[in-house]
Design an enzyme around this catalytic site. Structure first.
Site, mmCIF file in Angstrom:
data_model
loop_
_atom_site.group_PDB
_atom_site.id
_atom_site.type_symbol
_atom_site.label_atom_id
_atom_site.label_comp_id
_atom_site.label_asym_id
_atom_site.label_seq_id
_atom_site.Cartn_x
_atom_site.Cartn_y
_atom_site.Cartn_z
ATOM 1 N N GLU A 77 10.369 -2.830 -5.934
ATOM 2 C CA GLU A 77 9.555 -1.638 -5.699
ATOM 3 C C GLU A 77 8.695 -1.884 -4.464
ATOM 4 O OE1 GLU A 77 6.363 1.240 -8.010
ATOM 5 O OE2 GLU A 77 6.208 -0.939 -8.236
ATOM 6 N N ASP A 96 8.679 -4.963 -10.206
ATOM 7 C CA ASP A 96 7.514 -4.096 -10.054
ATOM 8 C C ASP A 96 6.615 -4.608 -8.926
ATOM 9 O OD1 ASP A 96 5.756 -1.957 -11.223
ATOM 10 O OD2 ASP A 96 4.421 -3.669 -11.516
#
Length: 614
Positions: A355, A326
């Site tokens: 990400e 993330d």
């Protein structure tokens, strides 16, 4: 029991309590023999634990690190060459042992270091576990965590859990999925919005509302029985405000402080901007994502080593096949590169996708391992895979039936023009949506556009990712809040009137979505030409986009008609790719088309995936 025996039992109990009175937590709780990361930094937490002297039996202690907080001590143990077994850590006050922890080296799984991560042969299915299926209603609300189950609350806990996921693995296999990415499952003890899991409060413990650590291990085993892979959503950038270490920081600079809170400016371009001001770069990397998510300081050696060991621990413990990381590009650049390299050094064939939510191919490719762009700044992330957010941006093309110079399927063409920027184009994650974006089926409320989008991500280079429920037409309006794009999967809860997990339970519309998706991605499982083949694309004409995937053994011709009109186009233009083929069989319909003809006609808003043959 005799009086003497009772007295003896009480004495033993008191001794046990006394021995471990000052140890509240040990992380990692155990390790494995034969690891590349053999120098293990064991964090021990307990009231005034730093006042004691740690001694490790049968092992060499190479460092003892104490901080300004006396409740922590970090003990570095050299495990290289040590066999599996118990290695007691004794804590002494003067010469007296006042606390003991039996640190275990476990036997490592055979061949663990050579595990194969997910790759372009996979289709990744992304779920929000709280919203997928409730397999165990007994854990919907737990006394050890704050937020209780409330399915009537759009942004509350709805009760989905690991048991529910395991129950429906056959569904995922039938859909054509080969890998499962779940949003974080570790404990998130926020008072509200805890269902998403990104504000973790204990990174060694599965949230009890999802199940147990043992159930998560079982999930991996059940997936592997089906030759499917398990991907853990790892958060390196931040923890939750309720994390027990945030409540009693090991060091002031364990998190970024300004002092206290300052929000990120979210301008990730400052990470590579040679002209960026120091203050802008600082607020990007060091600012908190939101007030409830303190920003971890990866430039602190204790912090980066802690999350390195935690990541490796989960791979080894749960037999993982990959990480999705993330907010990768919000981390301290050098710290996250060190973290990534350490994981990949331990598992050379593993995969990690970061990400990197940017809107420029050069900026995204900067973050992939061995990027020639980041090399200009003498930087390497060691990150194998990144997300193709520019392709996601181009999905707006499906709402542009009247194509102009910049509109329609030309957006896909122009996206792939920039493939040369990536050092490993087959490792790019391709998707039409995810848990943070608008739902595709909300933006385009018809099955025709959905089929075009799935055809695209199912046949282009890279690793396709499908967001749960899209395959049955699930929608959701992000303007109503994230909870609406994370709706419950119909059939995942007792009493649901619509059970889309079963063929008999699906509506006619759900069936059309599902059947197309299943057929496409089941075919893709064995389509090596799609996994690793090369691409030749042709400039779209009249909003019809044609490209070929090919290798030495096979050629697939893909035709996407994004127009509301039937289109007929000249086949001679594609002679260099068709070569000696005479026919093409459509993967979905089974229809055979003569590719030696002068022209091909394709219906409005439809596609062909043609396997060419002599």
């Amino acid at each position: 029991m005799s009086t003497l025996k009772k007295m003896f039992a009480v004495v033993v109990l008191l001794l046990t309590v006394t021995v471990n009175a000052q140890i509240d937590k040990v992380e990692p709780p155990f390790w494995w023999e034969g690891m590349h990361h053999s120098s293990v930094q064991v964090m021990v937490y307990g009231e005034d634990i730093a006042d004691l002297t740690p001694v490790v039996s049968k092992a060499t202690v190479t460092a003892i690190t104490k901080t300004e907080n006396p409740n922590y001590v970090f003990i570095t143990i050299d495990t290289k060459g040590l066999p599996a077994g118990m290695y007691p850590i004794q804590f002494k006050k003067k010469k007296k042992v006042v606390a003991t922890y039996n640190f275990e080296l476990k036997t490592r799984r055979e061949g663990s270091e050579y595990r194969k991560g997910f790759d372009s042969s996979d289709m990744i299915y992304l779920i929000m576990p709280d919203r997928f299926a409730n397999g165990n209603t007994d854990n919907d609300s737990m006394t050890s965590v704050i937020e209780k189950g409330d399915r009537s609350n759009l942004n509350g806990r709805h009760g989905g859990d690991i048991a529910g996921v395991i129950k429906h693995l056959d569904y995922l296999e039938g859909l054509g999925a080969t890998a499962l990415w779940s949003t974080p499952l570790c404990e998130d003890n926020d008072k509200a919005y805890s269902y998403h899991g990104y504000a973790q409060s204990d990174v060694y413990k599965i949230d009890p509302r999802y199940g147990t650590n043992e159930e998560y291990v079982q999930l991996g085993k059940e997936l592997h029985k089906r030759d499917m892979k398990l991907i853990l959503d790892y958060v390196t950038n931040h923890w939750g405000l309720e994390h027990w270490m945030i409540q009693d920081l090991p060091t002031y600079d364990w998190i970024h402080q300004f002092p206290g809170y300052a929000q990120s400016n979210y301008r990730m371009s400052t990470q590579m901007d040679p002209n960026a001001s120091e203050i802008d770069a600082r607020y990007c990397m060091n600012g908190w994502f939101v007030p409830t998510m303190p920003d971890l300081n990866q430039s602190n050696p204790l912090v980066v080593n802690y999350i390195i060991q935690n990541a490796i621990w989960w791979v080894e413990y749960a037999d993982l096949d990959g990480f999705r990381v993330d907010t990768y590009s919000y981390n301290d650049k050098e710290g996250i590169a060190k973290w990534t390299k350490a994981v990949m050094d331990e598992y050379p064939n593993f995969n990690i996708v970061g990400e990197v939510w940017l809107h420029d191919q050069a900026q995204i490719s900067y973050w992939q391992k061995d990027s020639k762009i980041s090399a200009i700044q003498s930087y390497n992330t060691y990150l194998p895979s990144v997300m193709d957010f520019t392709l996601h941006d181009a999905m707006s093309a499906f709402g542009q039936e009247n194509a102009g110079w910049f509109d329609g399927t030309i957006q896909f063409y122009e996206n792939f023009v920039n493939d040369f920027l990536y050092p490993d184009i087959n490792a790019i994650l391709v998707f039409a949506e995810n848990h943070d974006t608008d739902r595709f089926n909300q933006r385009f409320q018809n099955v025709a556009d959905y089929k075009l989008a799935m055809t695209l991500i199912g046949t282009v280079r890279g690793i396709p990712q499908l967001y749960y429920g899209s395959e049955i037409g699930m929608a959701g309006d992000k303007s109503k809040g994230d909870g609406d794009i994370r709706r419950d999967f119909p059939g995942g809860w007792n009493g649901d009137t619509n059970n889309a997990f079963t063929a008999s339970g699906r509506t006619a519309t759900q069936k059309e979505y599902f059947d197309f998706t299943s057929k496409l991605f089941t075919w893709r499982k064995n389509a090596e030409v799609i996994h690793t083949g090369k691409t030749t694309q042709y400039i779209p004409q009249d909003n019809v986009y044609v490209y070929f995937r090919y290798n030495e053994k096979a050629t697939v011709m893909v035709v996407l008609n994004n127009s509301k009109e039937e289109r007929t186009f000249d086949l001679n233009r594609f002679a260099e790719s068709i070569k000696t083929a005479t026919k093409g069989t459509d993967v979905i319909s089974g229809k055979t088309i003569d590719v030696t003809a002068k022209a091909m006609t394709i219906a409005a808003k439809s596609s062909y995936v043609l396997e060419l043959a002599p």
